[in-house]
Motif scaffolding. Structure first.
Motif, PDB file in Angstrom:
ATOM      1  N   PHE A  73       0.839  -1.196   0.000  1.00 56.80           N
ATOM      2  CA  PHE A  73       0.000   0.000   0.000  1.00 56.80           C
ATOM      3  C   PHE A  73       0.873   1.244   0.000  1.00 56.80           C
ATOM      4  O   PHE A  73       2.011   1.223   0.477  1.00 56.80           O
ATOM      5  N   PRO A  92      -7.079  -0.025   2.104  1.00 62.93           N
ATOM      6  CA  PRO A  92      -7.428   1.203   1.389  1.00 62.93           C
ATOM      7  C   PRO A  92      -8.428   2.040   2.177  1.00 62.93           C
ATOM      8  O   PRO A  92      -9.318   1.511   2.850  1.00 62.93           O
ATOM      9  N   GLU A 244      -3.841   3.700  -0.483  1.00 67.38           N
ATOM     10  CA  GLU A 244      -4.234   3.046  -1.737  1.00 67.38           C
ATOM     11  C   GLU A 244      -3.395   1.795  -1.973  1.00 67.38           C
ATOM     12  O   GLU A 244      -2.269   1.680  -1.462  1.00 67.38           O
ATOM     13  N   GLN A 245      -3.941   0.872  -2.754  1.00 67.04           N
ATOM     14  CA  GLN A 245      -3.184  -0.310  -3.141  1.00 67.04           C
ATOM     15  C   GLN A 245      -2.014   0.108  -4.015  1.00 67.04           C
ATOM     16  O   GLN A 245      -2.142   0.976  -4.879  1.00 67.04           O
TER      17      GLN A 245
END
Length: 436
Positions: A73, A92, A244-245
């Motif tokens: 991430f 996320p 976020e990924q």
């Protein structure tokens, strides 16, 4: 008096050269053994290198087989004064907060003095625990040394104030409100120049869910699960934290495993090649070796088998029967986007299969390649023992030849002496009267 051997005086032959030539012929079997030993050592070195590479591949594959291996991430914030980092435990999401305060270190400065007024005084922490400071003398150097060596958690520094006087600056070793302290047991005055304080952020400011969180340092660990946030200055305006990924990092994990597998298979192929130049054919160290050939086949088999009936090509991994590897990063990333859980499970199963195979090949005790190395080492020791035996045999043979030719020289020398004696005797006989 020292005698000097001069081979060939009696015979006129260079017996030393003759012995060298005979020994050169005698040494041919040993030279063949030495050539065999050189080839065995080259083969052993190549096997060891292969075993090391396979072991490294096993470690990489084992890491890649973890359930969170592709859990990468990225964490970002809306301001440079707040830095966030995310671990594989993150998820996320986003969060808004304000930075109310940053952590401060409790600091005080004493009045200017030439020396301390006592050798024993007390520093009391915010928790009420008192620490008695015992100095060797009232000199400021001894006072500073005693404070710094105590377990009060205070750092003392002497600062010049002019006219031969100095002030002592006392600072808590750690930031935060718990680092506050007081100084007693001395009549020397002091001034607090910075109050120890915790860093503080407020979540959902201005709403009914408003929540204040503090930290003795400027880092808030796990502000969100798996996310650490470090602040450097207050901010009245809301700060947005985004998680976020990281598809690129996930693809890099897969790429690292594929590169490791490709490197091992390429090494085996390169070390098994046969090169031809004109009529000369040259074999590589692993040419014809069944162990390395079997290792390569086992790794290829582990890589190409479907996972739960599904081809690995669906997540961008393709391996031919010849060991040619193709990794399609775009397809792998798309597979993660379409079905992250399924892709992670498939990749983990693939990596686990590679890891199991690599470990069974390179295990330090009973690995297939390791066992081959052990056998090769024993074979080299036997060859070296044979070479050593030949050293003794050749030394004895040279000594025997030296004795033989020395004896020959002595015998011929004796014969020459007898011949000279006979000739001298014959020359001394009366000559027959030619007329009679």
């Amino acid at each position: 008096m020292t005698s000097m051997a001069m081979p060939g005086i009696a015979t006129g032959m260079d017996t030393s050269a003759i012995v060298d030539q005979l020994m050169a012929v005698e040494a041919i079997p040993q030279q063949q053994l030495q050539q065999r030993a050189a080839g065995q050592n080259q083969f052993l070195d190549t096997l060891r290198s292969l075993n090391s590479q396979v072991a490294d591949l096993g470690g990489t594959a084992r890491d890649a087989s973890r359930s969170d291996a592709l859990q990468h991430f990225t964490a970002s914030t809306s301001t440079d004064s707040v830095v966030a980092t995310a671990s594989s435990n993150a998820a996320p999401g986003a969060l808004d907060f304000t930075v109310d305060a940053v952590a401060a270190r409790h600091t005080m400065v004493t009045d200017a003095v030439a020396e301390w007024d006592t050798t024993s005084f007390t520093i009391t922490g915010a928790d009420g625990e008192a620490h008695t400071i015992e100095a060797a003398s009232a000199s400021l150097n001894d006072i500073v040394q005693a404070i710094n060596r105590s377990d009060a958690g205070i750092n003392a520094t002497r600062v010049a104030a002019g006219d031969g006087t100095h002030r002592l600056q006392l600072a808590a070793a750690e930031t935060g409100a718990d680092g506050a302290f007081t100084l007693t047991g001395t009549s020397i005055g002091s001034t607090v120049t910075a109050e120890g304080a915790d860093a503080a952020v407020t979540l959902w400011a201005g709403t009914a869910a408003e929540q204040r969180i503090t930290s003795p340092t400027n880092t808030f660990s796990d502000l969100l699960p798996g996310v650490d946030v470090t602040v450097s200055q207050p901010s009245a305006a809301p700060v947005t934290l985004s998680i976020e990924q990281d598809a690129e990092a996930s693809a890099s994990t897969a790429q690292e495993l594929m590169d490791g597998l490709s490197s091992v298979l390429g090494f085996i192929s390169g070390q098994s090649d046969v090169s031809t130049e004109g009529d000369e054919v040259t074999a590589s160290p692993l040419t014809g070796d069944s162990t390395s050939r079997a290792a390569r086949q086992r790794l290829v088999d582990a890589a190409i088998q479907p996972i739960n009936g599904q081809s690995l090509s669906s997540i961008g991994i393709e391996i031919s029967r010849n060991g040619e590897i193709t990794f399609d990063e775009a397809r792998f990333t798309q597979a993660l986007a379409n079905d992250r859980e399924g892709t992670e499970e498939m990749f983990a199963a693939f990596a686990g299969r590679i890891a199991d195979t690599a470990v069974s090949l390179s295990d330090r005790y009973d690995g297939q390649i390791t066992s081959r190395i052990t056998g090769q080492e024993a074979s080299i020791r036997r060859t070296e023992d044979q070479i050593a035996t030949w050293d003794t045999r050749l030394a004895n043979r040279r000594a025997a030849l030296d004795r033989t030719y020395a004896s020959l020289e002595v015998a011929i020398q004796q014969m020459n002496s007898q011949m000279e004696y006979m000739q001298s005797q014959l020359a001394g006989l009366p000559q027959a009267n030619q007329a009679s």
